[in-house]
Enzyme design. Sequence first.
Site, PDB file in Angstrom:
ATOM      1  N   PRO A   1      76.792 -15.658   0.818  1.00  0.00           N
ATOM      2  CA  PRO A   1      76.173 -16.390  -0.288  1.00  0.00           C
ATOM      3  C   PRO A   1      75.420 -17.666   0.102  1.00  0.00           C
ATOM      4  CG  PRO A   1      78.514 -16.832  -0.237  1.00  0.00           C
ATOM      5  CD  PRO A   1      78.240 -15.813   0.843  1.00  0.00           C
ATOM      6  N   CYS A   2      74.336 -17.511   0.835  1.00  0.00           N
ATOM      7  CA  CYS A   2      73.530 -18.668   1.218  1.00  0.00           C
ATOM      8  C   CYS A   2      72.897 -19.322  -0.009  1.00  0.00           C
ATOM      9  CB  CYS A   2      72.489 -18.295   2.270  1.00  0.00           C
ATOM     10  SG  CYS A   2      71.395 -16.959   1.796  1.00  0.00           S
TER      11      CYS A   2
END
Length: 159
Positions: free
Chosen positions: A123-124
């Site tokens: 989850p950047c």
Amino acid sequence: MQKLDYDSPIGVLEIVGTNKAIYSIMFAEHDKPVNSRNDKTDQVLVDCYNQLDEYFKGVRHEFSFPFFFEGTAFQKEVWNALTKVPYAKTGSYKDIAVSIGNEKAIRAVGSANGKNKLSIVIPCHRIIGSNGKLTGYAGGLWRKEWLLQHERSHLKKDS
């Protein structure tokens, strides 16, 4: 390697993988899915597709299909740290640098973040600037904002 497209609310995601793991989930250049599921599609790609569908419906907060990181040791360390940022929460590049024991590597963390090939799953999109502002996202800032709002709205419903 096989490809399978998922038509998400924010664009087509191209899933690339084998019967063992997913290697890439990236926003596609095409507007409509071109890689469809068929009876020869590997189960891992089908599982990924189904879990992305559950994520976008707001019922899945974590992913359980096998995936593989392709990158340097440092990049893999950053990507592993990203997976620890909870659903609907945010962290900064500095937070990630501190979590991997390299507080001065803020820019390197940002660079590794930008090379993440497993959108949403790693989850950047949950990483923002230290000032609380949205910063770069390979899929575009509007998608980053959408994903964060999506997660926050579904976390509230689940509470």
